[in-house]
Each structure stands twice: as structure tokens, then as C-alpha cells.
Design an enzyme around this catalytic site. Sequence first.
Site: not given
Length: 219
Positions: A31, A78, A26, A126, A80
Amino acid sequence: MKEVAPAANLVIPKLIVGLGNPEPKYDQTRHNIGFTGIDTIANIWQVSLSENRKFKGEFGEGRRPKAEKIYLLKPLTYMNRSGEAISAVVNWYKLPPSCVLIIYDDMDLPMGRLRLRLSGSAGGHNGMKSAIAHLGTQEFPRLRIGIGKPKNITAERGEAKTISHVLGKFSPKENKLMTQVLELVVDAVELSLKQGIEKAMSLYNNRTITENPVSKPPS
């Protein structure tokens, strides 16, 4: 001439959080621009970030721009579950939610734009949903960094294309633009610390970084 101290009613951040996902795959994705924002701030302020299990994230503290202590956080839970890390720091240092500034990506803003707000909903993000749930309020400032929407999106492939866009990496051309945007992020955060979120909103919410910036006139 002495610098005037901020008024007591100004919203001054104490904890600055960048949202993202922790795995290497990532890194440098759209994001994860919140993580990149914190890394940029930490580098310029010379704040060392290290993993803190109690806070479920990479954490660092420094004194900037005056003698007041500032905390930086990248949740490693993470996206969320970001609120778990944020609330851990807030509860440990007994910080009010209004002192938490969260930096994250926003598809509804075009690339080259920032948007500071004092409060608001999660807007479908989220990480922000988790932050709001764990802080128990929407009344905390946030700084959204525009990543733009995917091109040629259709109803049939809308969700898949959106996910691909958000989790995709910036092109070399976009990276040049985002480098300038991140400089603006640092400027906006520093002004927030000196003169409050409202002042930074008035100066930076209408600023746009373009791919071919016009040279600044001599001051």
C-alpha cells in the site's frame, strides 16, 4: 541540435505525489508503493525530502529534467486524508490540478505493470478519494503501480485477506521485481516531464516487467 520545447497543450506535471501511510510499520508495504516511488525519484534526482508542517508531509523541490522547478510530496496525514496535504501544496503554489501527478498502488493491475491516466475515478482507493475531494475534480493525472490481488481469495475471508495483502510486505522475490518496476516509474515520470503524460502513456502503459526478464537485444 536543440531539444524541442513541449507544446503548450501537453499535460506536464509540476507536483508529483506518492500515497502511503507514515508509520514505520507501513514501510515497504504494498500500500506504500507510492511513498517508495517518491523516495526512488528523490534519490535519483538528488532531491532532499524533509517534513513540512505547512504541507502536512515530506516535501522537496528540485529542477528536473530541465530548468523548471518540480515539487515532490509524501503526505503524512494517513492515506484517507492525503488530499489535505495535496491541496495545501496546490493552494500555496497556485497549481492547477492538471499539474498534479499522483503515484499509488493498484490491486487490479498485476505486479510488473504500470498504468498512466489523465483523469478518472478513485477506483475504491481511499487516498485517491481524498485527493479528488480536496482538489474538487477527477481531472488530474495518476500513475498506478500494480501490486496484484491476493491468491486463493474466498467470499468469507475476502475483505480480511485483501487488507492483509495490501498492508503486507513484498517477498524477496517480489522486491527484485518491484525494483525494476520502480526504475520504469522513474523513466515514465521523466518522459512525462519532457514530452507530456500522453507520450508516457503510449510508451509505458503496455510495458510488463516479468520475474525472468528476457535480455534486451544489443542496440
